[in-house]
Write a protein that holds these residues in place. Sequence first.
Motif, PDB file in Angstrom:
ATOM      1  N   ASN A   1       5.678  13.817  -2.418  1.00  0.00           N
ATOM      2  CA  ASN A   1       7.010  14.263  -2.826  1.00  0.00           C
ATOM      3  C   ASN A   1       7.551  15.374  -1.930  1.00  0.00           C
ATOM      4  OD1 ASN A   1       7.072  12.432  -4.943  1.00  0.00           O
ATOM      5  ND2 ASN A   1       6.259  13.893  -6.435  1.00  0.00           N
ATOM      6  N   ALA A   2       6.642  16.091  -1.255  1.00  0.00           N
ATOM      7  CA  ALA A   2       7.065  17.133  -0.309  1.00  0.00           C
ATOM      8  C   ALA A   2       7.459  16.553   1.043  1.00  0.00           C
ATOM      9  CB  ALA A   2       5.946  18.155  -0.130  1.00  0.00           C
ATOM     10  N   GLY A   3       7.287  15.239   1.202  1.00  0.00           N
ATOM     11  CA  GLY A   3       7.714  14.587   2.435  1.00  0.00           C
ATOM     12  C   GLY A   3       6.618  14.294   3.424  1.00  0.00           C
ATOM     13  N   TYR A   4       5.352  14.379   3.006  1.00  0.00           N
ATOM     14  CA  TYR A   4       4.225  14.123   3.900  1.00  0.00           C
ATOM     15  C   TYR A   4       3.442  12.888   3.461  1.00  0.00           C
ATOM     16  CZ  TYR A   4       5.360  18.797   5.489  1.00  0.00           C
ATOM     17  OH  TYR A   4       6.036  19.888   5.976  1.00  0.00           O
ATOM     18  N   THR A   5       2.539  12.425   4.304  1.00  0.00           N
ATOM     19  CA  THR A   5       1.708  11.261   4.011  1.00  0.00           C
ATOM     20  C   THR A   5       0.355  11.738   3.490  1.00  0.00           C
ATOM     21  OG1 THR A   5       2.776   9.970   5.760  1.00  0.00           O
ATOM     22  CG2 THR A   5       0.614   9.203   4.984  1.00  0.00           C
ATOM     23  N   PRO A   6       0.046  11.534   2.194  1.00  0.00           N
ATOM     24  CA  PRO A   6      -1.210  12.048   1.639  1.00  0.00           C
ATOM     25  C   PRO A   6      -2.397  11.175   2.001  1.00  0.00           C
ATOM     26  CG  PRO A   6      -0.016  10.871  -0.065  1.00  0.00           C
ATOM     27  CD  PRO A   6       0.872  10.854   1.164  1.00  0.00           C
ATOM     28  N   MET A   7      -3.543  11.816   2.196  1.00  0.00           N
ATOM     29  CA  MET A   7      -4.819  11.121   2.371  1.00  0.00           C
ATOM     30  C   MET A   7      -5.899  11.922   1.669  1.00  0.00           C
ATOM     31  SD  MET A   7      -5.078   9.643   6.295  1.00  0.00           S
ATOM     32  CE  MET A   7      -6.107   8.254   5.788  1.00  0.00           C
ATOM     33  N   LEU A   8      -6.982  11.265   1.331  1.00  0.00           N
ATOM     34  CA  LEU A   8      -8.183  11.935   0.799  1.00  0.00           C
ATOM     35  C   LEU A   8      -9.312  11.707   1.775  1.00  0.00           C
ATOM     36  CD1 LEU A   8      -9.716  13.466  -1.432  1.00  0.00           C
ATOM     37  CD2 LEU A   8     -10.223  11.232  -2.465  1.00  0.00           C
ATOM     38  N   TYR A   9      -9.956  12.817   2.212  1.00  0.00           N
ATOM     39  CA  TYR A   9     -11.093  12.741   3.128  1.00  0.00           C
ATOM     40  C   TYR A   9     -12.391  13.032   2.394  1.00  0.00           C
ATOM     41  CZ  TYR A   9     -14.704  13.885   6.410  1.00  0.00           C
ATOM     42  OH  TYR A   9     -15.903  13.906   7.060  1.00  0.00           O
ATOM     43  N   GLY A  10     -13.472  12.370   2.820  1.00  0.00           N
ATOM     44  CA  GLY A  10     -14.803  12.690   2.335  1.00  0.00           C
ATOM     45  C   GLY A  10     -15.787  11.589   2.690  1.00  0.00           C
ATOM     46  N   ALA A  11     -17.049  11.832   2.365  1.00  0.00           N
ATOM     47  CA  ALA A  11     -18.076  10.802   2.518  1.00  0.00           C
ATOM     48  C   ALA A  11     -17.983   9.868   1.319  1.00  0.00           C
ATOM     49  CB  ALA A  11     -19.460  11.429   2.600  1.00  0.00           C
ATOM     50  N   LYS A  12     -18.040   8.586   1.543  1.00  0.00           N
ATOM     51  CA  LYS A  12     -17.853   7.603   0.476  1.00  0.00           C
ATOM     52  C   LYS A  12     -18.796   7.848  -0.699  1.00  0.00           C
ATOM     53  CE  LYS A  12     -18.563   2.660  -0.397  1.00  0.00           C
ATOM     54  NZ  LYS A  12     -18.929   1.363   0.248  1.00  0.00           N
ATOM     55  N   SER A  13     -20.074   8.081  -0.433  1.00  0.00           N
ATOM     56  CA  SER A  13     -21.050   8.250  -1.517  1.00  0.00           C
ATOM     57  C   SER A  13     -20.741   9.487  -2.349  1.00  0.00           C
ATOM     58  CB  SER A  13     -22.469   8.332  -0.957  1.00  0.00           C
ATOM     59  OG  SER A  13     -22.555   9.363   0.013  1.00  0.00           O
TER      60      SER A  13
END
Length: 432
Positions: free
Chosen positions: A144-156
Motif C-alpha cells: 500500500n506504500a507503493g513498494y513490492t513486498p517480499m519475505l526472505y528466509g530459509a524455507k525450513s
Amino acid sequence: MKFKTKLITLVVAFLAAISFALPSQVNAAKGDHGVDWSVWQGANGVFGYSTDKFGISQIGGYSGYGVYDQSTYRTQVASLIAAGKRAHTYIWWQNINDTNLAKQVLDHFLPEVQTPKGSIVALDYESGSTNTATLRWALDYIRNAGYTPMLYGAKSFLMSHVDLAQIAQYCQLWLSEYPDYNVTTVPNYGYFPSFDNVGIFQFTSTYRAGGLDGNVDLTGITDSGYNGSTTTDSGKTYVKPSTNTPATNAGKRANNTTLGQIKVGDSVKVNFGTTRWANGVTMPSWVQGKTYTVQQVSGSNVLLGGIMSWISRSNVELLTTTSVPSVSYGSTYTVQYGDSWWSIAYKYGMSMYTLASNNGKSIYSVIHPGDVLRVSGGYSVAESSHTYYTVRYGDSFWSIAYKYGISMYTLAANNGKSIYSLIYPGESLYIR
C-alpha cells in the motif's frame, strides 16, 4: 545477508528430480544474478561479477531491542545505481508479533527507503518470533506504500514458524538454500527450495571467496521500480528508476560523470577483467570489483588509496563523487516528505550534525514536511565538509581514532561498526 541461519538440507536424488520437473520455479523467467548487502559489505558494497544486474541493501531493522538504522544503506544504494544495477531494499524482521509494533517499525523505515517506488522492500525473517497474521499485515502495508513486498528466509525455518503457504498467496518469496560453503557462481537447482511463488533464490553465501550472498531472479521481480536500462557500446549500463530519491540521484550523478572528471576523494570500483596496473605490472585478481578512494590524479591515471597503486581511468567505474552544489549565505531548504537529516545534509555537502546544530536541533530531532531549514553557515561551500580516512595496512580503530583525536568507540559507531569489526586496506571511514 548476515545473521542468516545457515541451514543445509540433504536432498535425495528423487526430490532433486522433482525440483527439476518444476519449470515455473526452476527455470528462471528472468535469470539475472545479483547480491545482497548489509553493513558488513561497507559503504559502497562488495560486487560479485560483471554480469550481476541487481543488489538488495539492508536499510536497518528491528531485533526486539528497538529499531536500528544501517549507516551504509544510502551509499550502497547510490553505488548500485552508479554501477548500473537495480537497487532494492530489505528490513531485518525479528520479534515483531503484533500489527501495532509492525506499523511502528514500517512507519520508521518506509519514509527512508531510497530505492524507487515499486522496488522490492523485503522482510528478512530468520530469527526470533513473529506470526502469520502480522506478516500478512506488514506485507500489505508495504504494498500500500507503493513498494513490492517480499519475505526472505530459509524455507525450513519459515515453514516451522509461520504458515508459509498462506504468505506465498500474498507475495513472492525470497528463499535461501546452500549445498555447501564452497565458492559457488551458479545456482545448484538440486538444492532448490521448491515452493509456491518463489521469486528469488539465494543459492550461496560464498558467491566470492571471503563470503558474499549470490541470488538469482526467477520471475523478473527485480525489474520492479525500474523502467528498463540502457547499455552503451563501451559496455556502461544506466538504469532508469521509476521515481527519484536522494540516493538514486547521487548514483545517477556519478554514473553520468565522465571518467575524465574523476578527482581526488571520489570512490571508484576496479573493473572486472582488469589484469594490469598502469605501469603494465600484473594486477592481483582479488583487486577486481573492489572499491577504493582516489588519492591522486595524474593524466590518464588515478592512484588508489590503501593499496597505493596507479591504474588507468579506463579501468575503473565511478561510484561516488565529492562534487556538491555551491551554497551561498542565507540559503534555506523546505523539508519535503521522505527527507531526513542525512539526505538534506548530503544534498548540500554538509555534516548532518552541523545542519542540525545550525537549526537549533540534534540529529535525533524530528523534522516535518514544510519545515524551513538553514542550509549554509555564512560562507560558500565548494567541498564536502565531511572528513574521511582511507584505511592502510596496519591501521586499527585505535590508531585512526588517535590520529584524529576522537574515541575509537565513536569512530566505529560513526561507520556502523563496533571496535571488534574488521577494517580493510582501501576502506573509507567517516571521521566527522
